[in-house]
Design a protein around this motif. Structure first.
Motif, PDB file in Angstrom:
ATOM      1  N   LEU A  25       0.825  -1.213   0.000  1.00 48.04           N
ATOM      2  CA  LEU A  25       0.000   0.000   0.000  1.00 48.04           C
ATOM      3  C   LEU A  25       0.860   1.263   0.000  1.00 48.04           C
ATOM      4  N   GLY A  26       2.185   1.095   0.022  1.00 44.98           N
ATOM      5  CA  GLY A  26       3.090   2.231  -0.005  1.00 44.98           C
ATOM      6  C   GLY A  26       3.625   2.652   1.350  1.00 44.98           C
ATOM      7  N   TRP A  27       3.313   1.897   2.409  1.00 44.29           N
ATOM      8  CA  TRP A  27       3.794   2.240   3.741  1.00 44.29           C
ATOM      9  C   TRP A  27       5.236   1.772   3.909  1.00 44.29           C
ATOM     10  N   THR A  28       5.997   2.466   4.761  1.00 45.02           N
ATOM     11  CA  THR A  28       7.379   2.075   5.034  1.00 45.02           C
ATOM     12  C   THR A  28       7.581   1.940   6.544  1.00 45.02           C
ATOM     13  N   SER A  29       8.525   1.076   6.906  1.00 42.70           N
ATOM     14  CA  SER A  29       8.810   0.828   8.313  1.00 42.70           C
ATOM     15  C   SER A  29      10.309   0.721   8.530  1.00 42.70           C
ATOM     16  N   PRO A  30      10.797   1.270   9.644  1.00 45.30           N
ATOM     17  CA  PRO A  30      12.207   1.102   9.979  1.00 45.30           C
ATOM     18  C   PRO A  30      12.477  -0.230  10.679  1.00 45.30           C
ATOM     19  N   SER A  31      11.434  -0.991  10.998  1.00 48.88           N
ATOM     20  CA  SER A  31      11.593  -2.238  11.751  1.00 48.88           C
ATOM     21  C   SER A  31      12.313  -3.289  10.923  1.00 48.88           C
ATOM     22  N   VAL A  32      13.091  -4.124  11.613  1.00 48.60           N
ATOM     23  CA  VAL A  32      13.774  -5.243  10.965  1.00 48.60           C
ATOM     24  C   VAL A  32      13.124  -6.534  11.431  1.00 48.60           C
ATOM     25  N   PRO A  33      13.195  -7.603  10.618  1.00 47.69           N
ATOM     26  CA  PRO A  33      12.522  -8.857  10.989  1.00 47.69           C
ATOM     27  C   PRO A  33      12.887  -9.374  12.377  1.00 47.69           C
ATOM     28  N   GLU A  34      14.117  -9.149  12.808  1.00 45.06           N
ATOM     29  CA  GLU A  34      14.550  -9.639  14.112  1.00 45.06           C
ATOM     30  C   GLU A  34      13.774  -8.995  15.267  1.00 45.06           C
ATOM     31  N   ASP A  35      13.146  -7.844  15.008  1.00 40.30           N
ATOM     32  CA  ASP A  35      12.388  -7.157  16.059  1.00 40.30           C
ATOM     33  C   ASP A  35      11.160  -7.957  16.490  1.00 40.30           C
ATOM     34  N   GLY A  36      10.609  -8.748  15.567  1.00 39.34           N
ATOM     35  CA  GLY A  36       9.405  -9.512  15.882  1.00 39.34           C
ATOM     36  C   GLY A  36       8.147  -8.672  15.924  1.00 39.34           C
ATOM     37  N   VAL A  37       8.240  -7.414  15.547  1.00 41.27           N
ATOM     38  CA  VAL A  37       7.114  -6.484  15.484  1.00 41.27           C
ATOM     39  C   VAL A  37       7.432  -5.479  14.372  1.00 41.27           C
ATOM     40  N   VAL A  38       6.399  -4.950  13.754  1.00 45.17           N
ATOM     41  CA  VAL A  38       6.593  -3.958  12.692  1.00 45.17           C
ATOM     42  C   VAL A  38       5.884  -2.679  13.109  1.00 45.17           C
ATOM     43  N   PHE A  39       6.601  -1.555  13.039  1.00 47.38           N
ATOM     44  CA  PHE A  39       6.028  -0.254  13.376  1.00 47.38           C
ATOM     45  C   PHE A  39       5.957   0.615  12.125  1.00 47.38           C
ATOM     46  N   PHE A  40       4.803   1.271  11.938  1.00 44.02           N
ATOM     47  CA  PHE A  40       4.621   2.237  10.861  1.00 44.02           C
ATOM     48  C   PHE A  40       4.271   3.576  11.500  1.00 44.02           C
ATOM     49  N   GLN A  41       5.063   4.614  11.197  1.00 45.36           N
ATOM     50  CA  GLN A  41       4.742   5.954  11.676  1.00 45.36           C
ATOM     51  C   GLN A  41       3.570   6.471  10.862  1.00 45.36           C
ATOM     52  N   CYS A  42       2.518   6.894  11.526  1.00 44.80           N
ATOM     53  CA  CYS A  42       1.292   7.369  10.871  1.00 44.80           C
ATOM     54  C   CYS A  42       0.954   8.743  11.423  1.00 44.80           C
ATOM     55  N   GLY A  43       1.566   9.770  10.849  1.00 44.63           N
ATOM     56  CA  GLY A  43       1.359  11.110  11.395  1.00 44.63           C
ATOM     57  C   GLY A  43       1.871  11.148  12.812  1.00 44.63           C
ATOM     58  N   GLY A  44       1.027  11.558  13.741  1.00 50.18           N
ATOM     59  CA  GLY A  44       1.427  11.677  15.131  1.00 50.18           C
ATOM     60  C   GLY A  44       1.236  10.416  15.953  1.00 50.18           C
ATOM     61  N   MET A  45       0.936   9.306  15.303  1.00 54.10           N
ATOM     62  CA  MET A  45       0.767   8.043  16.035  1.00 54.10           C
ATOM     63  C   MET A  45       1.467   6.919  15.294  1.00 54.10           C
ATOM     64  N   VAL A  46       1.436   5.728  15.873  1.00 50.23           N
ATOM     65  CA  VAL A  46       2.106   4.570  15.284  1.00 50.23           C
ATOM     66  C   VAL A  46       1.106   3.430  15.159  1.00 50.23           C
ATOM     67  N   LEU A  47       1.172   2.724  14.038  1.00 54.18           N
ATOM     68  CA  LEU A  47       0.435   1.473  13.856  1.00 54.18           C
ATOM     69  C   LEU A  47       1.462   0.355  13.919  1.00 54.18           C
ATOM     70  N   ALA A  48       1.195  -0.645  14.775  1.00 57.37           N
ATOM     71  CA  ALA A  48       2.105  -1.775  14.929  1.00 57.37           C
ATOM     72  C   ALA A  48       1.427  -3.056  14.459  1.00 57.37           C
ATOM     73  N   LEU A  49       2.231  -3.986  13.947  1.00 59.34           N
ATOM     74  CA  LEU A  49       1.800  -5.335  13.603  1.00 59.34           C
ATOM     75  C   LEU A  49       2.577  -6.276  14.506  1.00 59.34           C
ATOM     76  N   TRP A  50       1.872  -7.219  15.133  1.00 59.81           N
ATOM     77  CA  TRP A  50       2.516  -8.147  16.061  1.00 59.81           C
ATOM     78  C   TRP A  50       1.758  -9.457  16.018  1.00 59.81           C
ATOM     79  N   SER A  51       2.404 -10.527  16.339  1.00 60.72           N
ATOM     80  CA  SER A  51       1.751 -11.833  16.394  1.00 60.72           C
ATOM     81  C   SER A  51       0.465 -11.744  17.203  1.00 60.72           C
ATOM     82  N   ARG A  52      -0.622 -12.273  16.643  1.00 67.10           N
ATOM     83  CA  ARG A  52      -1.919 -12.242  17.331  1.00 67.10           C
ATOM     84  C   ARG A  52      -1.835 -12.938  18.696  1.00 67.10           C
ATOM     85  N   ALA A  53      -1.144 -14.089  18.754  1.00 67.09           N
ATOM     86  CA  ALA A  53      -1.013 -14.824  20.018  1.00 67.09           C
ATOM     87  C   ALA A  53      -0.214 -14.010  21.036  1.00 67.09           C
TER      88      ALA A  53
END
Length: 141
Positions: A25-53
Motif C-alpha cells: 500500500l506504499g507504507w514504510t517501516s524502519p523495523s527489521v525482521p529480528e524485532d518480531g514487530v513492525v512499526f509504521f509511523q502514521c502522522g502523530g501516532m504509530v500502527l504496529a503489527l505483532w503476532s496475534r497470540a
C-alpha cells in the motif's frame, strides 16, 4: 490522561505477510525482521503489527479467533480518493467488504479487509478537515 491515541497494534497471523501487504500500500517501516514487530509511523501516532497470540498474551485477554469489534479508518480529502485507495488495497491483496458509496451521514466511504481480517473504512467526510500531517479536525455541529 490526555485525550489521544499513541499506538494501535494489530494482531496478525503471519507478520511477514502482513508487513508485505502494508508495504504494497506504499507504507514504510524502519523495523527489521529480528524485532518480531513492525512499526509504521502514521502522522502523530504509530500502527504496529505483532503476532496475534503474543498480542493476546501481552494484553491479558483470551483470543477466540474472531473479529475483535474494532474497525480502523483512513480519511481522505475527496470522494474520488476513496475509490483510488480501495483499488490500491485490492491490488495489494485485500478483500473489498464494501465498495465506495454515498453514506447516510453525507459522506462517501468503502471498506477493505486486510489479510488478517482487520476492516479498514476509507472515508471522505466533508465536515472534517485533514491537516498536512494527516490529522483530523472535527468541525463542531
Amino acid at each position: 490522561m490526555d485525550q489521544r491515541v499513541s499506538l494501535i497494534t494489530l494482531g496478525v497471523a503471519d507478520l511477514d505477510r502482513a508487513r508485505r501487504f502494508y508495504e504494497a500500500l506504499g507504507w514504510t517501516s524502519p523495523s527489521v525482521p529480528e524485532d518480531g514487530v513492525v512499526f509504521f509511523q502514521c502522522g502523530g501516532m504509530v500502527l504496529a503489527l505483532w503476532s496475534r497470540a503474543s498480542l493476546a498474551e501481552d494484553s491479558t485477554v483470551a483470543d477466540p479467533g474472531r473479529w475483535g469489534g474494532v474497525t480502523l479508518a483512513y480519511n481522505v480529502g475527496a470522494a474520488e480518493e476513496v475509490d483510488a485507495i480501495l483499488a490500491e488495497a485490492r491490488a495489494a491483496g485485500a478483500r473489498i467488504g464494501r465498495e465506495g458509496a454515498a453514506t447516510f451521514w453525507g459522506g462517501y466511504s468503502g471498506v477493505f479487509i486486510d489479510l488478517d481480517g482487520h476492516p479498514w473504512e476509507v472515508a471522505h467526510n466533508p465536515s472534517w478537515t485533514i491537516g498536512r500531517d494527516g490529522g483530523l479536525t472535527i468541525e463542531p455541529g
